[in-house]
Design a protein around this motif. Structure first.
Motif, PDB file in Angstrom:
ATOM      1  N   LYS A 103      77.296  65.234  82.723  1.00  8.61           N
ATOM      2  CA  LYS A 103      78.397  64.353  83.136  1.00  8.61           C
ATOM      3  C   LYS A 103      77.996  62.892  82.972  1.00  8.61           C
ATOM      4  O   LYS A 103      78.787  62.077  82.494  1.00  8.61           O
ATOM      5  CB  LYS A 103      78.756  64.611  84.601  1.00  8.61           C
ATOM      6  CG  LYS A 103      79.572  65.841  84.846  1.00  8.61           C
ATOM      7  CD  LYS A 103      79.896  65.960  86.331  1.00  8.61           C
ATOM      8  CE  LYS A 103      80.575  67.254  86.661  1.00  8.61           C
ATOM      9  NZ  LYS A 103      80.807  67.401  88.111  1.00  8.61           N
ATOM     10  N   GLU A 104      76.789  62.567  83.378  1.00  9.09           N
ATOM     11  CA  GLU A 104      76.325  61.188  83.293  1.00  9.09           C
ATOM     12  C   GLU A 104      76.218  60.741  81.836  1.00  9.09           C
ATOM     13  O   GLU A 104      76.610  59.616  81.492  1.00  9.09           O
ATOM     14  CB  GLU A 104      74.967  61.044  83.996  1.00  9.09           C
ATOM     15  CG  GLU A 104      74.433  59.637  84.037  1.00  9.09           C
ATOM     16  CD  GLU A 104      75.294  58.674  84.825  1.00  9.09           C
ATOM     17  OE1 GLU A 104      75.302  57.485  84.470  1.00  9.09           O
ATOM     18  OE2 GLU A 104      75.976  59.105  85.780  1.00  9.09           O
ATOM     19  N   ILE A 105      75.720  61.606  80.975  1.00  8.51           N
ATOM     20  CA  ILE A 105      75.622  61.269  79.549  1.00  8.51           C
ATOM     21  C   ILE A 105      77.007  61.058  78.955  1.00  8.51           C
ATOM     22  O   ILE A 105      77.243  60.114  78.189  1.00  8.51           O
ATOM     23  CB  ILE A 105      74.835  62.364  78.788  1.00  8.51           C
ATOM     24  CG1 ILE A 105      73.360  62.302  79.173  1.00  8.51           C
ATOM     25  CG2 ILE A 105      75.007  62.227  77.284  1.00  8.51           C
ATOM     26  CD1 ILE A 105      72.521  63.445  78.630  1.00  8.51           C
ATOM     27  N   LYS A 106      77.948  61.927  79.317  1.00 13.75           N
ATOM     28  CA  LYS A 106      79.320  61.789  78.817  1.00 13.75           C
ATOM     29  C   LYS A 106      79.932  60.475  79.293  1.00 13.75           C
ATOM     30  O   LYS A 106      80.584  59.761  78.521  1.00 13.75           O
ATOM     31  CB  LYS A 106      80.152  62.978  79.290  1.00 13.75           C
ATOM     32  CG  LYS A 106      81.518  63.050  78.675  1.00 13.75           C
ATOM     33  CD  LYS A 106      82.237  64.309  79.097  1.00 13.75           C
ATOM     34  CE  LYS A 106      83.599  64.401  78.459  1.00 13.75           C
ATOM     35  NZ  LYS A 106      84.321  65.601  78.875  1.00 13.75           N
ATOM     36  N   LYS A 107      79.691  60.154  80.574  1.00 14.41           N
ATOM     37  CA  LYS A 107      80.218  58.908  81.129  1.00 14.41           C
ATOM     38  C   LYS A 107      79.625  57.703  80.396  1.00 14.41           C
ATOM     39  O   LYS A 107      80.334  56.745  80.082  1.00 14.41           O
ATOM     40  CB  LYS A 107      79.860  58.843  82.627  1.00 14.41           C
ATOM     41  CG  LYS A 107      80.659  57.840  83.417  1.00 14.41           C
ATOM     42  CD  LYS A 107      80.199  57.778  84.869  1.00 14.41           C
ATOM     43  CE  LYS A 107      80.523  59.055  85.606  1.00 14.41           C
ATOM     44  NZ  LYS A 107      80.154  58.981  87.039  1.00 14.41           N
ATOM     45  N   ARG A 108      78.341  57.761  80.092  1.00 13.12           N
ATOM     46  CA  ARG A 108      77.696  56.652  79.381  1.00 13.12           C
ATOM     47  C   ARG A 108      78.221  56.530  77.953  1.00 13.12           C
ATOM     48  O   ARG A 108      78.394  55.417  77.444  1.00 13.12           O
ATOM     49  CB  ARG A 108      76.185  56.839  79.357  1.00 13.12           C
ATOM     50  CG  ARG A 108      75.537  56.556  80.690  1.00 13.12           C
ATOM     51  CD  ARG A 108      74.043  56.680  80.620  1.00 13.12           C
ATOM     52  NE  ARG A 108      73.435  56.492  81.929  1.00 13.12           N
ATOM     53  CZ  ARG A 108      72.132  56.533  82.140  1.00 13.12           C
ATOM     54  NH1 ARG A 108      71.311  56.752  81.127  1.00 13.12           N
ATOM     55  NH2 ARG A 108      71.665  56.349  83.354  1.00 13.12           N
ATOM     56  N   LYS A 109      78.456  57.664  77.307  1.00 18.29           N
ATOM     57  CA  LYS A 109      78.987  57.631  75.940  1.00 18.29           C
ATOM     58  C   LYS A 109      80.382  57.008  75.912  1.00 18.29           C
ATOM     59  O   LYS A 109      80.709  56.226  75.022  1.00 18.29           O
ATOM     60  CB  LYS A 109      79.027  59.032  75.342  1.00 18.29           C
ATOM     61  CG  LYS A 109      77.691  59.518  74.864  1.00 18.29           C
ATOM     62  CD  LYS A 109      77.812  60.877  74.204  1.00 18.29           C
ATOM     63  CE  LYS A 109      76.470  61.387  73.727  1.00 18.29           C
ATOM     64  NZ  LYS A 109      76.575  62.698  73.096  1.00 18.29           N
ATOM     65  N   VAL A 110      81.222  57.364  76.887  1.00 21.34           N
ATOM     66  CA  VAL A 110      82.571  56.800  76.962  1.00 21.34           C
ATOM     67  C   VAL A 110      82.488  55.293  77.192  1.00 21.34           C
ATOM     68  O   VAL A 110      83.196  54.508  76.546  1.00 21.34           O
ATOM     69  CB  VAL A 110      83.388  57.502  78.079  1.00 21.34           C
ATOM     70  CG1 VAL A 110      84.653  56.746  78.399  1.00 21.34           C
ATOM     71  CG2 VAL A 110      83.696  58.935  77.693  1.00 21.34           C
TER      72      VAL A 110
END
Length: 140
Positions: free
Chosen positions: A113-120
């Motif tokens: 989730k954190e990686i996805k949030k950072r990518k966005v």
């Protein structure tokens, strides 16, 4: 990457390793008990009752046989106890492994989730920079 589950994962991993060590110790104890039982059986075979002699020798031989049977009974009980200990340790290890895997999975999900949030966020920042530079070229 540290998450709210990181400390729990470390704790569960530590508990699981302790359970693994306990299983190894109980297996070693079971092996010792089995060896002792085999030795007591071989010692019983070594005892030969006298075919002739005094009553005192017969009673001594009989006492020796009864004593050896007692040792065999004790070693059988020890093997049964060690088997129970091994089974309990294996069950505890299984539970500890399940707990570790559960929290490890939750930690991985949190990281995803954190990686996805950072990518966005990175994509938004890149879009914003691209718009700024594009508008800057039109002005010139």
């Amino acid at each position: 990457m540290k998450t709210r589950f990181s400390s729990l994962v470390k704790l569960k991993k530590s508990t699981m390793r302790k359970s693994e060590q306990l299983v190894q110790q109980t297996n070693a104890n079971l092996n010792n008990a089995s060896t002792a039982l085999e030795l007591s059986y071989s010692s019983l075979e070594d005892v030969n009752p006298p075919s002739s002699g005094t009553m005192k020798e017969m009673l001594a031989s009989r006492t020796l046989l009864e004593s050896q049977r007692g040792v065999i009974q004790h070693n059988k009980e020890w093997v049964n106890f060690a088997n129970n200990q091994v089974n309990q340790a294996k069950n505890q290890l299984k539970l500890d492994m399940i707990e570790y895997e559960k929290f490890n999975y939750l930690e991985l999900q949190e990281i995803k989730k954190e990686i996805k949030k950072r990518k966005v966020k990175e994509a938004k920042d890149l879009d914003e920079i691209a718009l700024m530079t594009y508008k800057g070229k039109d002005i010139l």
